[in-house]
Design an enzyme around this catalytic site. Sequence first.
Site, PDB file in Angstrom:
ATOM      1  CB  CYS B  73      -0.903   0.027   1.227  1.00 24.21           C
ATOM      2  SG  CYS B  73      -1.479  -1.585   1.734  1.00 24.21           S
ATOM      3  CB  THR B 149      -1.956 -17.368  -3.152  1.00 31.36           C
ATOM      4  OG1 THR B 149      -3.345 -17.569  -2.847  1.00 31.36           O
ATOM      5  CG2 THR B 149      -1.227 -18.674  -2.918  1.00 31.36           C
ATOM      6  CD  GLU B 218     -13.521   4.042 -13.272  1.00 34.43           C
ATOM      7  OE1 GLU B 218     -12.453   3.673 -12.771  1.00 34.43           O
ATOM      8  OE2 GLU B 218     -14.451   3.257 -13.591  1.00 34.43           O
TER       9      GLU B 218
END
Lengths: 604, 604
Positions: B73, B149, B218
């Site tokens: 992040c 994972t 977007e």
Amino acid sequence: MLLLAGAFRAWAMMLVSIGIIIKILLEKRMGERIVIIGGVAAGPKAACRIKRLSPRAEVVVIDQDALISYGGCGIPYYVSGDVADEKELRSTSFHMLRDEFFFDKAKRVTAMTSTRAISIDRAEKTVLLQDVKTGAEETVSYDKLLLATGSQPFILPIPGVDLDGVFTVTDMHKAIEIKARIAKGQVGKAVVIGGGAIGIEMAEALKDLWGVETSLVEFQKQLLPNILDWPMAAMLAQHMDDKDVHLYLGESAAEIVAGDADHVAGVRLSSGKTLDCDMVIMATGVRPRSELAKEAGLHVSSKGGIVVNERMQTSDPTIYAAGDCVEIPHLVSGRSFYAPLGSLANKEGRVAADNIVGIPTIFKGAIGSFILKAFDFSAASTGLSLESALAEGFDADVSLTSSSDRAHFFPTQQVLCLQLVFDRRTRRVLGLQGIGGASDALLARIDAAAVAITAGATVDDFGNIEMAYAPPFSTAIDAINAAGYVAENLIDGRMRQMRLELFYAWMENVTSQPDWLVLDVRHPKQAKPFMEKYGDLWLNLPYEQVRDRYAELPTDKTLVIFCNAGSRSFEIQRLLDSVGLENNIVLAGGYNFIKRMGADWLPV
Amino acid sequence: MLLLAGAFRAWAMMLVSIGIIIKILLEKRMGERIVIIGGVAAGPKAACRIKRLSPRAEVVVIDQDALISYGGCGIPYYVSGDVADEKELRSTSFHMLRDEFFFDKAKRVTAMTSTRAISIDRAEKTVLLQDVKTGAEETVSYDKLLLATGSQPFILPIPGVDLDGVFTVTDMHKAIEIKARIAKGQVGKAVVIGGGAIGIEMAEALKDLWGVETSLVEFQKQLLPNILDWPMAAMLAQHMDDKDVHLYLGESAAEIVAGDADHVAGVRLSSGKTLDCDMVIMATGVRPRSELAKEAGLHVSSKGGIVVNERMQTSDPTIYAAGDCVEIPHLVSGRSFYAPLGSLANKEGRVAADNIVGIPTIFKGAIGSFILKAFDFSAASTGLSLESALAEGFDADVSLTSSSDRAHFFPTQQVLCLQLVFDRRTRRVLGLQGIGGASDALLARIDAAAVAITAGATVDDFGNIEMAYAPPFSTAIDAINAAGYVAENLIDGRMRQMRLELFYAWMENVTSQPDWLVLDVRHPKQAKPFMEKYGDLWLNLPYEQVRDRYAELPTDKTLVIFCNAGSRSFEIQRLLDSVGLENNIVLAGGYNFIKRMGADWLPV
């Protein structure tokens, strides 16, 4: 399914019926006269809410002062100069001054200022009023009465409190006079008596913004007694000291000393020392103003708070009370307590208003959320302190954590020191307190904790509180979660900790205990000054080497495991326990706490 | 009393017995081999927790990458330069690099990096591994297996995604390459595809810190679709626009256009327009990486998330899963959802670890708390958006409020725009979202709301949430309380509001509706530009004059009452209703929302 739908429909119709009934009741009540005594916070809030609920109700607000509806909590910021004009404290967010004219024009509420309520005749449902300036008396009748009489400052029973230059911080007039004197350069030195929130805020205002040489006297041994426990209070004191506020903790003011012309010249302490000053701010707490209620025969507690039910009704169902004059239930201890805060006054005033017009809203109580800015620090708490929790009979303990308030790699990151108070038997969280930087980071954790504590959360729930996460705002494992994790580990017996109080006692007299040493698992550079000062008492074995080298540790001594935050210490405790070296204990809080608290025994 | 004491004693003894049993189980498990596939967040967290709970357990972490245990992040902040060195994202808070050496030395965890897990043999309890560099295969057996994972980036199925200069933001290598190219001055123009959190954070990093000319594409009509509702998303878009990020909303990328030597030269949009650029950041979301689980026959949802129970067990009780590869329960909708966040990955990893060593901890789920910094704004949400709530079948509505984030007289005060989503039938709060300044003020309200919503709070509970109050941090009536109050007034039929979407539609075509006008109750100076532009459509009658002058209002038109925050409008609605002028409606949110959202029809 049909049955269920039917039940829903019946229920919906019931709601509609209730709505109609409420509406009829509201209509009926229009034209009632509601008298409100007190025009600062709860009073005006209730007045305006009543007018919104029932626009045709007649609402009269009585106040002995000429200035009403102000943000009293803003006074320190007005004195400091952060707020330039006192009118800003009396204005709406849309910049209208909240005076009698405003209440009349905008709200159609009659505000009778400079008018004192002398007595209540409950049988006749009247209040005897007196004009403060002329002394003329008149009587006003009420259908419903709301007491929002607020609080009055506690004045120490010592000589000199009436001298010129001695102020409480309780109304706008005093605030204006304090600021005027400072601005005129008449105040070189000031003494603040009282280490509560107002005392600390005023000390900052005087020192930080005006450069006044400021001393603060608190008769208990720490700042914010009954609010913060010692480690947090010690951090705050150290910070105030760093900012050159002279603290006199554990000393009381014995006398306010007069100089020329009945002007204050100093404060003599119980120790005999006299602090010279031109101004004294007396911030020794407030007491509920409940004489009027008491004289009217209403139920008032032994501590002086008016007793109300969840609907803010006094023992007379036509008389309500709200704000700083009432006691409310504490939702953790289950007792009533006194919480004179503008935020609660507004909530209580709103609930009183609802009930006055017939909407059965309830106010359940509070848990005493508190926050304070002090220079570059924020200090906050919610729920019970450890000391209060123990006094209430809880099997209370604490977890101390020092997490980053945002990602540790984010530039504006600061450490957030938290103390979670919990009950070992029920796992319930009883309180949270902390010290952070001058941002809203601590606020976010205290507010989330307050909601959780009010809902009865356990330490396990705290571990799972879902804090919004992004690196500029928080850490992947939020400070509040970490506090819950440590508490879990303590309750479940996975972690044994030494409290800071005990560690300070040992360090202040290192030979008082036999056969112990500090196992410092930090980087050798961090441990070095301690090793140089304490020799064999201070052993450094860096965290990442312990698994390879634990066999070198002494087996005949108690190891106090020491790191910055306590988390590496915990991990090392688990490792040592697993290899049979169980005579060890984690120092709670670690160096992050200690360096902020300060200590005589720290290496310079 | 005796009986009670006896019960307590029995209970305490039971707890002690459970403790002993757990300890015996832990001892038994020592020496078990726990294999963890995935070494970024949930995996390392679980590995370390397992070693703390059970120091002699054998723990092996497998990862196909050479770099592990990093704060993914933080990548946008590394690219921006806020974080100088990528190693900071891979270091502990005490500045140790979390590499294989660290895991071995400090944790005694075996980290097998550059090693891919090929398949799981559940009958034999083995995992087939492959060395990524040499291709050599080996088999490792497990007693317990944890799948961590993670996720993989979704790559748009369009031409050109393999061109040089097209990046996803999903691992440290790509982050390092992106920053290196920018630092070398190779990037003059960039296009970000995707208006989610990563897209917005990357756009800020490129534009604000490096001055790269940045466009953001977007395909939905707003930023942060499915997270924010339109008014909040519109504010964010307006702010990005103010900061010179070129937004292309409602447009999709049709092709990534090649220039010289297979290097990206531009992005062709569905509209036909081509945006020139030297770099493309593809941030079109992530998908759970669950092929391994699926091939092993474990239960995987239709959306690809591994299905786990509250103890993070997959459909095979010896195999656990945690982090970005799993689906978790949404505690408001009651459905499972996908929430790939580092904060949840850590919580899930910890719960998996507890259960792996035999401590029956549970992870109940989440409500999707989210926060984002975008230039000078923060945007956040928790719980359901209005759109999601309606889609889930709730009788959902919203309250829009714009309160000060701290006392309105405090110098650093900023407006906090909040939208509370609630269910009219049950009064339950379903979600809260908002836009605030670049402080933690919005965080505090979102976090408190998240706790309350998780606990099932109603709008009435929101009115009484106890937020810590002092002028530098909050207002006497906190923003979150105000949001609850407005919701109460709406549900109880005391307030009728017009939603912003409808007002925008009316303003964009003012003659589409007959017989209406805006009643602007703000100060005449504020109303003036609107009156000049809209003539008779825009009537100004200042708030404080309405009680005296309401008779002047037209009775044959719908009055849309307009102020800055909606609160004066509500009061005027109550007044007008009480005098029979009921053809009126409050504009939700008011000008505080509109000026931040922007509109073509606003006076310049």
